[in-house]
Design a protein around this motif. Structure first.
Motif, short mmCIF file in Angstrom:
data_model
loop_
_atom_site.label_atom_id
_atom_site.label_comp_id
_atom_site.label_asym_id
_atom_site.label_seq_id
_atom_site.Cartn_x
_atom_site.Cartn_y
_atom_site.Cartn_z
N ALA B 80 14.44 -7.93 -9.11
CA ALA B 80 13.49 -6.84 -9.93
C ALA B 80 12.63 -6.14 -9.13
O ALA B 80 11.38 -6.28 -9.62
CB ALA B 80 13.52 -7.16 -11.24
N LEU B 81 12.30 -5.63 -7.90
CA LEU B 81 11.49 -5.77 -7.20
C LEU B 81 10.54 -4.28 -7.85
O LEU B 81 11.02 -3.45 -8.48
CB LEU B 81 12.04 -4.80 -5.93
CG LEU B 81 12.35 -5.97 -4.75
CD1 LEU B 81 13.23 -5.27 -3.96
CD2 LEU B 81 11.25 -6.71 -4.13
N GLU B 82 9.30 -4.40 -7.75
CA GLU B 82 8.23 -3.55 -8.19
C GLU B 82 7.46 -2.99 -7.12
O GLU B 82 7.51 -3.66 -6.11
CB GLU B 82 7.26 -4.25 -9.15
CG GLU B 82 7.87 -4.79 -10.36
CD GLU B 82 6.95 -5.71 -11.07
OE1 GLU B 82 5.65 -5.65 -10.97
OE2 GLU B 82 7.50 -6.27 -12.15
N LEU B 83 6.95 -1.73 -7.24
CA LEU B 83 6.13 -1.15 -6.25
C LEU B 83 5.13 -1.83 -5.63
O LEU B 83 4.78 -1.94 -4.33
CB LEU B 83 5.63 0.18 -7.02
CG LEU B 83 6.51 1.22 -7.49
CD1 LEU B 83 5.63 2.42 -7.81
CD2 LEU B 83 7.58 1.63 -6.33
N ASP B 84 4.53 -2.88 -6.51
CA ASP B 84 3.45 -3.65 -5.72
C ASP B 84 4.09 -4.86 -5.18
O ASP B 84 3.00 -5.68 -4.51
CB ASP B 84 2.62 -4.23 -7.38
CG ASP B 84 1.79 -3.40 -7.80
OD1 ASP B 84 1.33 -3.62 -8.78
OD2 ASP B 84 1.45 -2.22 -7.10
N ASP B 85 5.17 -5.05 -5.10
CA ASP B 85 5.85 -6.05 -4.30
C ASP B 85 5.66 -5.66 -2.73
O ASP B 85 5.91 -6.22 -1.65
CB ASP B 85 7.22 -6.50 -4.35
CG ASP B 85 7.22 -7.02 -6.02
OD1 ASP B 85 8.43 -6.89 -6.57
OD2 ASP B 85 6.33 -7.52 -6.38
N SER B 86 5.58 -4.20 -2.39
CA SER B 86 5.19 -3.80 -1.11
C SER B 86 4.11 -4.60 -0.35
O SER B 86 3.13 -4.47 -0.81
CB SER B 86 4.92 -2.47 -1.00
OG SER B 86 6.14 -1.49 -1.62
N ALA B 87 4.57 -5.43 0.63
CA ALA B 87 3.45 -6.28 1.56
C ALA B 87 4.16 -6.66 2.50
O ALA B 87 5.27 -6.65 2.82
CB ALA B 87 2.92 -7.12 0.34
N LEU B 88 3.43 -7.36 3.49
CA LEU B 88 3.82 -8.12 4.50
C LEU B 88 4.11 -9.47 3.98
O LEU B 88 3.03 -10.16 3.30
CB LEU B 88 2.88 -8.15 5.68
CG LEU B 88 3.29 -9.06 6.96
CD1 LEU B 88 4.30 -8.08 7.89
CD2 LEU B 88 2.26 -9.22 7.78
N TYR B 89 5.17 -10.27 4.19
CA TYR B 89 5.80 -11.57 3.81
C TYR B 89 5.59 -12.43 4.98
O TYR B 89 6.46 -12.12 6.01
CB TYR B 89 6.90 -11.61 3.07
CG TYR B 89 6.79 -10.97 1.67
CD1 TYR B 89 6.90 -9.40 1.38
CD2 TYR B 89 6.39 -11.56 0.86
CE1 TYR B 89 6.72 -8.85 0.67
CE2 TYR B 89 6.17 -11.10 -0.50
CZ TYR B 89 6.45 -9.76 -0.68
OH TYR B 89 6.14 -8.94 -2.14
N LEU B 90 5.03 -13.37 4.88
CA LEU B 90 4.70 -14.41 6.01
C LEU B 90 5.31 -15.64 5.73
O LEU B 90 5.03 -16.29 4.36
CB LEU B 90 3.26 -14.31 6.19
CG LEU B 90 2.58 -13.32 7.12
CD1 LEU B 90 0.90 -13.32 6.75
CD2 LEU B 90 2.79 -13.08 8.48
N CYS B 91 6.14 -16.42 6.52
CA CYS B 91 6.51 -17.86 6.28
C CYS B 91 5.54 -18.64 7.33
O CYS B 91 5.20 -18.14 8.26
CB CYS B 91 7.69 -18.09 6.46
SG CYS B 91 8.25 -17.96 8.06
N ALA B 92 5.35 -19.71 6.95
CA ALA B 92 4.47 -20.49 7.86
C ALA B 92 5.00 -22.01 7.85
O ALA B 92 5.43 -22.62 6.74
CB ALA B 92 3.01 -20.65 7.58
#
Lengths: 109, 114
Positions: B80-92
């Motif tokens: 249920a993606l929202e506009l505010d989910d726009s971002a860079l997603y990083l894994c470490a």
């Protein structure tokens, strides 16, 4: 108030200048990281320290646990040092990192 | 070169859709953390997986979920993606056995939600 604060937010320098970026934190930590993030997103770990000082090439990181403060120094800065520098602390025994908002550094020739 | 890869590098979705982001760690890195970095902000901790079990979670709703696999790869799923989910997603990922576990970051997946 953020648990990790960095200053300054933005920094410009001429090539060759000595640069200092500061990080203050308000929580108990087991380690502090200094990270470098270039445009495009990739993050590189520069230092991880829990006490004293570490040096790698032109980069020096120091931490004062009593004052809850760390500094990242760059000697003889170069345009390729231009990036966002992020301070992150590891709380307690977890691997969870709490990040500062970063310091954007631009070094001009 | 950290040895951690992420796919895809960029992704565009529309509001309400679901997305799966992937991370591949170095062999032996049995702890993986996921972070969300909004534009101009520092990364925020989403959750961590250790030996295929969730091992800590930040302030993110249940529509953010994850999986970790025995081959040291992992997934971040967002429903249920929202506009505010726009971002860079990083894994470490973290190499165990060190007293101060250094984290190795992937290059990130940039998600845009329209």
């Amino acid at each position: 108030k953020n648990e990790v604060e960095q200053s300054p937010q933005n920094l410009t320098a001429q090539e060759g200048e000595f640069i200092t970026i500061n990080c203050s934190y308000s929580v108990g930590i087991s380690a502090l990281h200094w990270l470098q993030q270039h445009p495009g997103g990739g993050i590189v770990s520069l230092f991880m320290l829990s006490s004293g000082k570490k040096k790698h090439g032109r980069l020096i990181a120091t931490i004062n646990i009593q004052e809850k403060h760390s500094s990242l120094h760059i000697t003889a800065s170069h345009p390729r040092d231009s990036a966002v520098y992020i301070c992150a602390v590891k709380k307690g025994d977890t691997d969870k990192l709490i990040f500062g908002t970063g310091t954007r550094l631009q070094v001009f020739p | 070169e950290t040895g951690v890869t992420q796919s895809p590098t960029h992704l565009i979705k529309t509001r309400g859709q679901q997305v799966t982001l992937r991370c591949s760690s170095q062999s032996g890195h049995n702890t993986v953390s996921w972070y969300q970095q909004a534009l101009g902000q520092g990364p925020q901790f989403i959750f961590q997986y250790y030996r295929e079990e969730e091992n800590g979670r930040g302030n993110f709703p249940p529509r953010f979920s994850g999986l970790q696999f025995p081959n040291y790869s992992s997934e971040l799923n967002v429903n249920a993606l929202e506009l505010d989910d726009s971002a860079l997603y990083l894994c470490a990922s973290t190499l165990p056995g060190l007293s101060l576990n250094e984290q190795f970051f992937g290059p990130g997946t940039r998600l845009t939600v329209l």
